[in-house]
Design a protein around this motif. Structure first.
Motif, PDB file in Angstrom:
ATOM      1  N   ASN A   1     -12.284  -2.581  -5.386  1.00  0.00           N
ATOM      2  CA  ASN A   1     -11.501  -1.560  -6.099  1.00  0.00           C
ATOM      3  C   ASN A   1     -11.368  -0.251  -5.337  1.00  0.00           C
ATOM      4  OD1 ASN A   1     -10.788  -2.907  -8.646  1.00  0.00           O
ATOM      5  ND2 ASN A   1     -12.998  -2.957  -8.988  1.00  0.00           N
TER       6      ASN A   1
ATOM      7  N   LYS B   1      -9.947  -6.550  -5.750  1.00  0.00           N
ATOM      8  CA  LYS B   1     -10.257  -5.955  -7.054  1.00  0.00           C
ATOM      9  C   LYS B   1     -11.598  -6.421  -7.617  1.00  0.00           C
ATOM     10  CE  LYS B   1      -5.470  -5.094  -8.472  1.00  0.00           C
ATOM     11  NZ  LYS B   1      -4.349  -5.523  -9.334  1.00  0.00           N
TER      12      LYS B   1
ATOM     13  N   GLU C   1       1.190  -2.649  -3.526  1.00  0.00           N
ATOM     14  CA  GLU C   1       1.834  -1.922  -4.621  1.00  0.00           C
ATOM     15  C   GLU C   1       3.026  -2.720  -5.155  1.00  0.00           C
ATOM     16  OE1 GLU C   1       2.923   1.988  -3.372  1.00  0.00           O
ATOM     17  OE2 GLU C   1       0.871   2.556  -2.824  1.00  0.00           O
TER      18      GLU C   1
ATOM     19  N   SER D   1      -0.765  -1.435   2.301  1.00  0.00           N
ATOM     20  CA  SER D   1      -1.022  -0.922   0.947  1.00  0.00           C
ATOM     21  C   SER D   1       0.255  -0.882   0.117  1.00  0.00           C
ATOM     22  CB  SER D   1      -1.656   0.470   1.014  1.00  0.00           C
ATOM     23  OG  SER D   1      -2.951   0.399   1.585  1.00  0.00           O
ATOM     24  N   LYS D   2       1.390  -0.577   0.756  1.00  0.00           N
ATOM     25  CA  LYS D   2       2.673  -0.604   0.059  1.00  0.00           C
ATOM     26  C   LYS D   2       2.991  -2.025  -0.398  1.00  0.00           C
ATOM     27  CE  LYS D   2       7.601   0.459   0.589  1.00  0.00           C
ATOM     28  NZ  LYS D   2       8.662   0.988   1.501  1.00  0.00           N
TER      29      LYS D   2
ATOM     30  N   PRO E   1      -9.338   1.710  -1.981  1.00  0.00           N
ATOM     31  CA  PRO E   1      -8.140   1.550  -1.147  1.00  0.00           C
ATOM     32  C   PRO E   1      -8.467   0.878   0.188  1.00  0.00           C
ATOM     33  CG  PRO E   1      -8.285   3.779  -2.055  1.00  0.00           C
ATOM     34  CD  PRO E   1      -9.595   3.113  -2.343  1.00  0.00           C
TER      35      PRO E   1
ATOM     36  N   ASP F   1      -5.360 -10.001  -3.572  1.00  0.00           N
ATOM     37  CA  ASP F   1      -5.448  -8.909  -4.543  1.00  0.00           C
ATOM     38  C   ASP F   1      -6.654  -9.095  -5.456  1.00  0.00           C
ATOM     39  OD1 ASP F   1      -4.215  -6.501  -5.717  1.00  0.00           O
ATOM     40  OD2 ASP F   1      -3.830  -7.767  -7.459  1.00  0.00           O
TER      41      ASP F   1
ATOM     42  N   CYS G   1      -8.404   0.458   4.082  1.00  0.00           N
ATOM     43  CA  CYS G   1      -8.406   1.453   5.159  1.00  0.00           C
ATOM     44  C   CYS G   1      -8.019   0.789   6.471  1.00  0.00           C
ATOM     45  CB  CYS G   1      -9.785   2.093   5.308  1.00  0.00           C
ATOM     46  SG  CYS G   1     -10.335   3.008   3.867  1.00  0.00           S
TER      47      CYS G   1
END
Length: 381
Positions: free
Chosen positions: A24, A60, A367, A363-364, A26, A56, A28
């Motif tokens: 959980n 998480k 998203e 990371s995008k 971000p 994912d 890097c």
């Protein structure tokens, strides 16, 4: 790239990788060190990698026993940079797909024609290590764990020789990466696990990349009715483009979706596929199959804590419930054949890749996945 160079062969390579330092948190982008391959190992320069829902889940913390920090990713293509001692079937310069489901060719499962799993698989064990129980990754002086035999969110990775398969050098690597997980899983669930028959009826729960690949498999197998089921109606146009004949949104009905499907298909579909990974939809998929002869295939990966509780009578009366990793394919044997089918246009993967991003924008990509705004995002290195 022609393979190993005098600058890198046998040496540590410094490169960029997406490191998950803890659950959980971000991702890097870090500089890491990738050790040379040991005996029976292969070091690969990654070319392209898809972003999968399983990654994912991992980041998480939804996979029990997964160890951090780690480098995720498992749906990729790449070029072999160097090989360790004893590797004979793959050489520097070869185009390969890393395999999250190995095929050692020697264990009981590999020797069993009915099985496609392998004792060397780290799925379910999650040791996060190579076969000798060590890692090839370090970052800032700290050891980094591997992920299900692959770890492809990095410019270079090291895998066991049982965890890579050579593919046709002419295959487009930005599409062939989907055969490392998503497409092979969905397509194989239809043609290989369920063995969908011409003229049959099918329901596909979940119209993401894996679900759409299942739709393609049902179409190639000759199903007469392919019903896509999703709570996001924006996915319906693409599903019909891929081969779905009908699409329904459970939120549009007051009665349970399996009753809606029963009314559309003379008391239930021949084949139902759960491509989401929730126990609620697994039960709905099972109930949507015909009570006397229906087959339901569990395709989606549920969180480790999930438990499926069903009425035994649902099965006793005549339904069949099946599950299979990676579409039932034996990875080393079957991926080259699937590559040939792709290049012969037996199926078209163009519609499955909705976004392409440079690796640094990983990371995008996640998203887009979590907002439901993509089918498959492919990272290019």
């Amino acid at each position: 790239m022609s393979g190993a160079t005098m600058d890198t062969c046998g040496k540590v390579i410094k490169c960029k990788a997406a490191v998950a330092w803890e659950a959980n948190a971000p991702l890097c982008i870090e500089e890491i060190e990738v050790a040379p391959p040991k005996a029976h190992e292969i070091r690969i320069k990654i070319s392209a990698c898809g972003i999968c829902r399983t990654d994912d889940f991992a980041f998480k913390g939804k996979i029990n026993d997964l160890k951090f920090p780690l480098i995720g990713g498992h749906e990729a293509t790449g070029i072999v940079e160097s090989v360790g001692e004893g590797v004979t079937n793959i050489k520097p310069g070869d185009a390969v797909i890393p395999l999250f489901l190995p095929q050692c060719g020697e264990c009981r499962c590999c020797l069993e024609p009915k099985s496609n799993v392998c004792y060397k698989s780290d799925v379910g064990k999650y040791t996060g290590m190579m076969m000798d129980n060590t890692s090839r990754f370090t970052c800032k002086g700290q050891m980094i764990h591997h992920f299900i035999n692959t770890s492809t969110f990095t410019e270079y990775t090291v895998v066991d020789e049982s965890c890579a398969v050579k593919i046709d050098e002419k295959a487009p690597l930005d599409k062939a990466c989907l055969l490392g997980c998503g497409f092979s899983t969905g397509y194989g669930s239809a043609v290989n696990v369920a063995k969908v028959e011409p003229g049959s009826t099918c329901a596909v729960f979940g119209l993401g990349g894996v679900g759409l690949s299942t739709v393609i498999g049902c179409k190639v197998a000759g199903a007469s009715k392919i019903i896509g089921v999703d709570i996001n109606s924006d996915k319906f146009a693409k599903a019909k483009e891929m081969g779905a004949t009908d699409c329904i949104n459970p939120n549009d009905y007051t009665k349970p979706i399996h009753e809606v499907l029963a009314a559309m298909t003379e008391d239930g579909v021949n084949y139902a596929f759960e491509c989401i990974g929730t126990t609620e939809t697994m039960e709905s998929a099972l109930k949507s199959s015909h009570f006397g002869c229906g087959v339901t295939v569990l395709v989606g990966v549920a969180p480790s804590t999930a438990k499926l509780c069903i009425d035994p009578m649902l099965l006793l009366i005549g339904r069949t419930l099946k599950g299979a990793l990676f579409g039932g394919w034996k990875s080393k044997d079957d991926i080259p054949k699937l590559i040939c089918d792709m290049m012969a246009n037996k199926f078209n993967l163009d519609g499955l890749v909705s976004h392409k991003l440079p690796f640094c924008e990983i990371s995008k990509g996640f998203e887009l996945l979590n907002k439901g705004e993509c089918i498959r995002t492919v990272l290019e290195y």
